[in-house]
Design a protein around this motif. Sequence first.
Motif, short mmCIF file in Angstrom:
data_model
loop_
_atom_site.label_atom_id
_atom_site.label_comp_id
_atom_site.label_asym_id
_atom_site.label_seq_id
_atom_site.Cartn_x
_atom_site.Cartn_y
_atom_site.Cartn_z
N TRP A 116 0.87 -1.19 0.00
CA TRP A 116 0.00 0.00 0.00
C TRP A 116 0.90 1.23 0.00
O TRP A 116 2.00 1.19 0.55
CB TRP A 116 -0.89 0.00 1.24
N PRO A 117 0.48 2.33 -0.62
CA PRO A 117 1.32 3.54 -0.61
C PRO A 117 1.65 3.98 0.82
O PRO A 117 0.76 4.23 1.63
CB PRO A 117 0.45 4.58 -1.33
N GLY A 118 2.93 4.08 1.11
CA GLY A 118 3.36 4.44 2.46
C GLY A 118 3.50 5.93 2.65
O GLY A 118 4.59 6.43 2.92
N SER A 119 2.41 6.65 2.53
CA SER A 119 2.41 8.10 2.68
C SER A 119 1.10 8.50 3.34
O SER A 119 0.18 7.69 3.52
CB SER A 119 2.55 8.79 1.32
N TRP A 120 0.99 9.80 3.70
CA TRP A 120 -0.25 10.26 4.30
C TRP A 120 -1.38 10.24 3.27
O TRP A 120 -2.55 10.08 3.63
CB TRP A 120 -0.07 11.65 4.88
N GLY A 121 -1.05 10.38 2.00
CA GLY A 121 -2.08 10.19 0.97
C GLY A 121 -2.59 8.75 0.97
O GLY A 121 -3.79 8.51 0.85
N GLY A 122 -1.66 7.81 1.10
CA GLY A 122 -2.07 6.40 1.21
C GLY A 122 -2.89 6.15 2.45
O GLY A 122 -3.82 5.33 2.44
N ALA A 123 -2.54 6.85 3.55
CA ALA A 123 -3.31 6.69 4.79
C ALA A 123 -4.75 7.18 4.60
O ALA A 123 -5.71 6.53 5.05
CB ALA A 123 -2.63 7.44 5.93
N LEU A 124 -4.91 8.34 3.94
CA LEU A 124 -6.26 8.84 3.69
C LEU A 124 -7.04 7.90 2.78
O LEU A 124 -8.25 7.67 2.97
CB LEU A 124 -6.18 10.24 3.06
N LEU A 125 -6.36 7.34 1.79
CA LEU A 125 -7.02 6.39 0.89
C LEU A 125 -7.48 5.16 1.66
O LEU A 125 -8.62 4.68 1.48
CB LEU A 125 -6.06 5.99 -0.23
N LEU A 126 -6.63 4.64 2.54
CA LEU A 126 -7.01 3.48 3.33
C LEU A 126 -8.15 3.80 4.28
O LEU A 126 -9.06 2.98 4.49
CB LEU A 126 -5.80 2.95 4.11
N ALA A 127 -8.13 5.01 4.86
CA ALA A 127 -9.23 5.41 5.73
C ALA A 127 -10.55 5.45 4.96
O ALA A 127 -11.60 5.00 5.46
CB ALA A 127 -8.94 6.77 6.36
N GLY A 128 -10.51 5.97 3.74
CA GLY A 128 -11.72 5.98 2.92
C GLY A 128 -12.20 4.59 2.58
O GLY A 128 -13.40 4.30 2.63
N VAL A 129 -11.26 3.71 2.24
CA VAL A 129 -11.63 2.31 1.95
C VAL A 129 -12.24 1.65 3.18
O VAL A 129 -13.22 0.90 3.09
CB VAL A 129 -10.40 1.54 1.46
N THR A 130 -11.67 1.94 4.35
CA THR A 130 -12.19 1.37 5.59
C THR A 130 -13.63 1.81 5.84
O THR A 130 -14.48 1.02 6.24
CB THR A 130 -11.30 1.77 6.78
N VAL A 131 -13.91 3.10 5.63
CA VAL A 131 -15.27 3.60 5.82
C VAL A 131 -16.24 2.89 4.88
O VAL A 131 -17.34 2.48 5.27
CB VAL A 131 -15.31 5.13 5.61
N VAL A 132 -15.81 2.73 3.62
CA VAL A 132 -16.68 2.04 2.65
C VAL A 132 -16.93 0.59 3.07
O VAL A 132 -18.06 0.08 3.00
CB VAL A 132 -16.05 2.11 1.25
#
Length: 1009
Positions: A627-643
């Motif tokens: 997974w992208p190891g950046s804060w952008g990747g963290a936001l993307l993972l947070a969005g995926v988690t919500v979905v």
Amino acid sequence: MTGHEAREPRPPRAHGGPARGGLPTPSGPPRAVARAHSAPAVEPRASTTAATTTAAAGRSGVADRRGLPAGARNVEGPADLRLIPPVLAAWLAAALALEADPMAVTACCAGALAAAAVLLGVAWRLGRRSGALSRVGAARARRRAGSATAVVIALLCATATAAVAALHAADSHRGPIPKLARDHAEAEVDLTVTGDPRLIRPRVRGPAPTPPALAIDAVATRVRAAEHTPTHRTGRGPAQRVVRTRTPVLLIVDLRGVARAGEASAAYGEAGATSDGRSGPDGSRGSGEPSATANARWRGLLPSTRLRVRARVVPPTRDGDRVAAVLRTDDERPPTVLAGPSDLQRTAGRLRAGLRDASDGLSADARALLPGLVVGDTSRVPPDLDEAFRATDMTHLLAVSGSNLSIVLALLVGPPHLAARAERRGLAARLGVSLRLTALLGGVLTLGFVVVCRPEPSVLRAAACGLITLIAIGTGRRRTLLPALAAAVLALLLYDPWLARSYGFLLSVLATGALLTIAPRWSTALRARGVPGRLAEVLAAAAAAQAVCAPVVVVLAARVSLVAIPCNLLAELAIAPATVLGFAALAVEPLAPSLAVGLAWCAGWPVEWLASVARTGAGLPGAGVSWPGSWGGALLLAGVTVVVVLLARRALRHPWLCAVCALLLVVAVVRPAPLVRVITGWPPPDWRMVACDVGQGDALVLAAGEGTAVVVDAGPDPGAVDRCLRDLGVVRIPLLVLTHFHADHVAGLSGVLRGRAVGAVETTSLREPPGQAAFVRRAVSEAGVKHIEAVPGERRRTSGLSWQVLWPPRVAAGPVVPGSVVPGPQAPTGDPSGAPDTTSPGGAPAFSDSAGTADASAVTGANDASVTLLVRTAGLTLLLLGDLEPTAQRALLAAHPTLGPVDVLKVAHHGSAHQDHQLLRSLRPRLALISCGADNPYGHPAPRTIAALREQGARVLRTDVDGAVAITGAGGAPKASVRGRRRGSSSSPSRSRGGADAPRAALRRSRRS
């Protein structure tokens, strides 16, 4: 017992309204409210205390233990979030102020105070006016006044933490240390140690690992350095200036004595002495050599020790770091101790060392994990076990936290939800100790816990929450846990603003907040759908902690674990017994060492379970995804988690859909080889050789039947080569050839040996470097595998695969190291063909065994002693050159003048510029493989080497661009499949040779995202 202690709380009304007497009572059942108000905070794990906190939402649908009907039980009211905005404002202000300009921080603080004063005046005026307004207008005015007051509190908290953070940051830049660091100057520094020495495990970078080192947190109190200014005392050199200061620094002690002694186990991080120097992980007490004595004294330093060192002062690796500088020295001589540790720290050190000594007789995994689980001492944890815990997101078990403290306090006060009630349990209740004295004893126990386990971020957070809860118990004022957590975070940020930039502290707070807010609701939802209560609580706790922590973890690890939740659920079974027994062994060891050994032995069973869960979970093919190891990747993972959470709410209504999702997840984790091959095309069904993508190093796999392969070199990383072999389905290795002993070829040895039947390990006869040669012999011996040395001219075959050793000639073996070595040639154990083949396969060039008369003077180092193999399989000819340098390449060609042409060439030394062009012209390979790491610091492969290969008509494939490369084809027509072309790479066409299929036409690529 006092009347207050014995009084039973009355059941609340249905919706949390006022009880008798008009006093409002919290919503929810009395047991749940008491539990929520008194339980200490927990850590990001699905532990017993986590499940207890999750249960604070109350159980529904059945009568409780006191006979309350189901209808009388209420759902817990909304969480008290009033302290959350001030804490968030304080956290953000502290994080920014630590790196901001002091004048800017001062201006912002002044502006915030002015705004707070204005808002406070507005709130006061609104409060006064509310009495003269109508009922609706008064309510509106009070709401506005309350909002203004909340903003004022947030501004004041942010101002306070920003000011404290600015002062801490100023301390890091004040005094002579920062200037000395900018000049990379040497200085004599007096230090006060603030943390235990911790081993920095070396990383493999090129032919040798970096030397091991110790990192010690300290505070510089006095500096003596040369003052390069004009002086009247000509001829006497620069004046020495002595300055008193108080600056945080990091002391790095290079263990050069270990490196020179060739202790490869320490060099690769497989062994490390304990922090007090009493015993190593293998129970050894050290040698009598001066370097070993100095090494032990460095490792044995305890917090509060004052010492004097002569070191080079360099800047920290990152701006905005807690430390102002890094002091680098080595273990040539022991430290000069000015004053020993305090009595408190000495006692804590003895307790920690006693636990290590009590666990010396346990198995390797239990011996390593028990001190880490109980007191956070990870000095014995080997790299492979540490990697397994990281892959399964179980590293929180080795970071002492709120769960450990909750278990310890439960021994004193009993179950947290009963701590302030008449039916309270625990040792305090059995001894008739009052609530106030119980709270006082709990506070002492908490402080002792912090001293023994060291003030790490998670320990401080847990201790602060525990102390607030104990104060609530002692004063009879029940508090909800979320405000307690917020107050603890605010207090810790004021105490140490650097925690605002600590990932560990962030993960600890996030996980605890999730267990207090999200987990109860998820637990209620699961129970409403028929999941048993205890299982619902544990599932909800693990899932909630994972959901909020995963976006932060992905920034650090650049991967998402798919096995984290099930592994943490399985670990739940062993946490409490291992912790209780471990703390018991810690406490009794000074008084009864034999009893402590017995308790540690009992604790070893659940600890072994934890290690088995971590290793099994990490060993699954789909344990994690990149997974992208950046804060952008963290936001993307947070969005995926919500979905995923939103979809899961709908899926829970359909059991069959849940079953399908669970099955898909199992398939993704297990990754059955036939299914993976169909989906990804990897590996190709008829692969003959694979060059694994292991970074800057070599690892080649030669197919020798179903699930069987001959492996040449192990690469620098055990995990990378293990993954490659798993993807290829290799479970049997008749022979592992290590071409030479450089770390980028042998450091991954444990990954090859892991879980596979290995017949023999064959190495070069030149045992250089001696430390890495000793590491190989020790690892092979411990695995119970035969060790043989390559002999020029030897031939072997197994299952259609045959090979001949062309190089090196017999040379002096070098320093004698422990380990049984059997000279070749002989068939490797497990070779299906039995005796070695001594004939040349048809259609391939024949060689006279003239390598024995080769010029041995060409072997001038480890690279030139590389075992060189000529391999034949399915009508293809492959030449594997190891890391031969030009002199050895010329000697090889002189010894075998008829060598060439070949179908596939493994280019020597990762495609470096040091190649013999006459050899390349003689070989004229169709395909040229270069194994090297992306962005390596050596410039491999060299452009002129690539150009020279293309001039001979070769198609060049490189692992840094193409990923793993598989050679297929037969009958002199090699083909290649690449697993994962990296973004931005391109493949250049090669020239075809008459009469043979062009490599360009033969190539096919199966890409994998």
